[in-house]
Structure formats: structure tokens, C-alpha cells
Motif scaffolding. Sequence first.
Motif, PDB file in Angstrom:
ATOM      1  N   ALA A  11       0.835  -1.203   0.000  1.00  0.00           N
ATOM      2  CA  ALA A  11       0.000   0.000   0.000  1.00  0.00           C
ATOM      3  C   ALA A  11       0.873   1.258   0.000  1.00  0.00           C
ATOM      4  O   ALA A  11       0.591   2.230  -0.727  1.00  0.00           O
ATOM      5  N   ALA A  12       1.944   1.253   0.773  1.00  0.00           N
ATOM      6  CA  ALA A  12       2.846   2.411   0.825  1.00  0.00           C
ATOM      7  C   ALA A  12       3.517   2.642  -0.529  1.00  0.00           C
ATOM      8  O   ALA A  12       3.628   3.781  -0.996  1.00  0.00           O
ATOM      9  N   VAL A  13       3.938   1.568  -1.197  1.00  0.00           N
ATOM     10  CA  VAL A  13       4.574   1.687  -2.514  1.00  0.00           C
ATOM     11  C   VAL A  13       3.576   2.251  -3.529  1.00  0.00           C
ATOM     12  O   VAL A  13       3.923   3.129  -4.333  1.00  0.00           O
ATOM     13  N   VAL A  14       2.348   1.790  -3.496  1.00  0.00           N
ATOM     14  CA  VAL A  14       1.330   2.282  -4.420  1.00  0.00           C
ATOM     15  C   VAL A  14       1.067   3.769  -4.185  1.00  0.00           C
ATOM     16  O   VAL A  14       1.008   4.561  -5.137  1.00  0.00           O
ATOM     17  N   ILE A  15       0.941   4.166  -2.940  1.00  0.00           N
ATOM     18  CA  ILE A  15       0.676   5.573  -2.616  1.00  0.00           C
ATOM     19  C   ILE A  15       1.849   6.452  -3.026  1.00  0.00           C
ATOM     20  O   ILE A  15       1.667   7.500  -3.660  1.00  0.00           O
ATOM     21  N   ILE A  16       3.060   6.039  -2.710  1.00  0.00           N
ATOM     22  CA  ILE A  16       4.243   6.818  -3.059  1.00  0.00           C
ATOM     23  C   ILE A  16       4.382   6.925  -4.579  1.00  0.00           C
ATOM     24  O   ILE A  16       4.697   7.990  -5.111  1.00  0.00           O
ATOM     25  N   SER A  17       4.120   5.846  -5.279  1.00  0.00           N
ATOM     26  CA  SER A  17       4.189   5.865  -6.745  1.00  0.00           C
ATOM     27  C   SER A  17       3.155   6.823  -7.331  1.00  0.00           C
ATOM     28  O   SER A  17       3.454   7.571  -8.271  1.00  0.00           O
ATOM     29  N   ALA A  18       1.950   6.806  -6.803  1.00  0.00           N
ATOM     30  CA  ALA A  18       0.893   7.694  -7.301  1.00  0.00           C
ATOM     31  C   ALA A  18       1.248   9.155  -7.060  1.00  0.00           C
ATOM     32  O   ALA A  18       1.081  10.003  -7.946  1.00  0.00           O
ATOM     33  N   VAL A  19       1.752   9.462  -5.876  1.00  0.00           N
ATOM     34  CA  VAL A  19       2.141  10.837  -5.561  1.00  0.00           C
ATOM     35  C   VAL A  19       3.294  11.283  -6.462  1.00  0.00           C
ATOM     36  O   VAL A  19       3.290  12.407  -6.981  1.00  0.00           O
ATOM     37  N   ALA A  20       4.269  10.426  -6.679  1.00  0.00           N
ATOM     38  CA  ALA A  20       5.399  10.765  -7.551  1.00  0.00           C
ATOM     39  C   ALA A  20       4.921  11.011  -8.974  1.00  0.00           C
ATOM     40  O   ALA A  20       5.343  11.972  -9.624  1.00  0.00           O
ATOM     41  N   TRP A  21       4.041  10.156  -9.482  1.00  0.00           N
ATOM     42  CA  TRP A  21       3.514  10.336 -10.842  1.00  0.00           C
ATOM     43  C   TRP A  21       2.756  11.655 -10.962  1.00  0.00           C
ATOM     44  O   TRP A  21       2.925  12.382 -11.944  1.00  0.00           O
ATOM     45  N   LEU A  22       1.929  11.999  -9.977  1.00  0.00           N
ATOM     46  CA  LEU A  22       1.197  13.266 -10.006  1.00  0.00           C
ATOM     47  C   LEU A  22       2.147  14.458  -9.969  1.00  0.00           C
ATOM     48  O   LEU A  22       1.934  15.457 -10.669  1.00  0.00           O
ATOM     49  N   ALA A  23       3.199  14.371  -9.159  1.00  0.00           N
ATOM     50  CA  ALA A  23       4.164  15.471  -9.066  1.00  0.00           C
ATOM     51  C   ALA A  23       4.909  15.668 -10.383  1.00  0.00           C
ATOM     52  O   ALA A  23       5.065  16.790 -10.861  1.00  0.00           O
ATOM     53  N   ILE A  24       5.339  14.586 -10.991  1.00  0.00           N
ATOM     54  CA  ILE A  24       6.080  14.675 -12.252  1.00  0.00           C
ATOM     55  C   ILE A  24       5.191  15.182 -13.373  1.00  0.00           C
ATOM     56  O   ILE A  24       5.566  16.078 -14.124  1.00  0.00           O
ATOM     57  N   SER A  25       3.997  14.633 -13.499  1.00  0.00           N
ATOM     58  CA  SER A  25       3.106  15.073 -14.590  1.00  0.00           C
ATOM     59  C   SER A  25       2.629  16.498 -14.358  1.00  0.00           C
ATOM     60  O   SER A  25       2.481  17.271 -15.299  1.00  0.00           O
ATOM     61  N   GLY A  26       2.405  16.895 -13.117  1.00  0.00           N
ATOM     62  CA  GLY A  26       1.994  18.268 -12.823  1.00  0.00           C
ATOM     63  C   GLY A  26       3.095  19.260 -13.139  1.00  0.00           C
ATOM     64  O   GLY A  26       2.849  20.333 -13.688  1.00  0.00           O
TER      65      GLY A  26
END
Length: 147
Positions: A11-26
Motif C-alpha cells: 500500500a505504501a509503494v502504491v501511494i508513493i508511486s501515485a504521488v510521484a507520478w502526479l508530481a512529475i506530470s503536474g
Amino acid sequence: MKKSSFKFVVAAVVIISAVAWLAISGARDSKSYYVTITELQAMGKGAYSKNLRVAGNVAPGTIERSGPNATFTLIEQGKTLRVTYVGAEPPPDTFKDDAQALAIGTYGRDGTFHATQLQAKCASKYAPAAPGAGTPTGNTNPLSTKS
């Protein structure tokens, strides 16, 4: 490793990955490149996929307002660019004929710049003062006989 610990790690890996993807795409989507009208027109197909900033002077007589939106033409070094502005706020009060304007948005395949933000300043308001203006020397009273 316990089953509950494994679920927590996943769950932590999924959350961290999602946040990283949002930060990079934003960050990628929020970048805007400043280009001149000449550079914009020379970019070809590469101009259609970027957020851009284009500046120029508003061509006299080209402003067409429709509520908070506006359509106008920018001029810079003899080159022109048609701009449509659709934003959350109406154009600023300084947005007039011959004003310097900065349009932020995207370049369309139709050859029109589609702005979502607009900044303008009145050229005469920010022009430097005429030489000697505001700096009186000697006697400034025309009725005085003193020199």
C-alpha cells in the motif's frame, strides 16, 4: 514477513508511486516556455504540445470582447499572431490598443494562440519621463522677477 506487514508495504509503494507520478506530470504540464511570435511560427508541429508565453503589442482596432473573453492580434517585429483569450477573469484594465501584452496558453493547429491567462501594461504608463521633466532647475515661478 507477516502478511499484514506485506500489505502495508504494498500500500505504501502504491501511494508513493501515485504521488510521484502526479508530481512529475503536474510539473511537466505547468512548464511554459517564452517564445517570440517569430519563434512560435517557426516551431512547426512542436508548438502544439507545449504551454507557451508569447508577448507583443496589441494591434490597434483588433480587440473584440465577449463578456470576460477577448480576441485580438499581437504584433512583434512585423509578425502578427491572432489570440483568443478565454480565462477565469476579464482582461486587465490596462489591456488596450498598443498595450504590451503577454498571453499564456497553447498554440492551436488553426494558427490561433489560445490563451488562458493574459497580462498587459499600458505603454504610456510605464514610459520613461521626457528629459528634464519633473526636475526643475532654477526658478520655476513664471511671475517671479528673480533669476
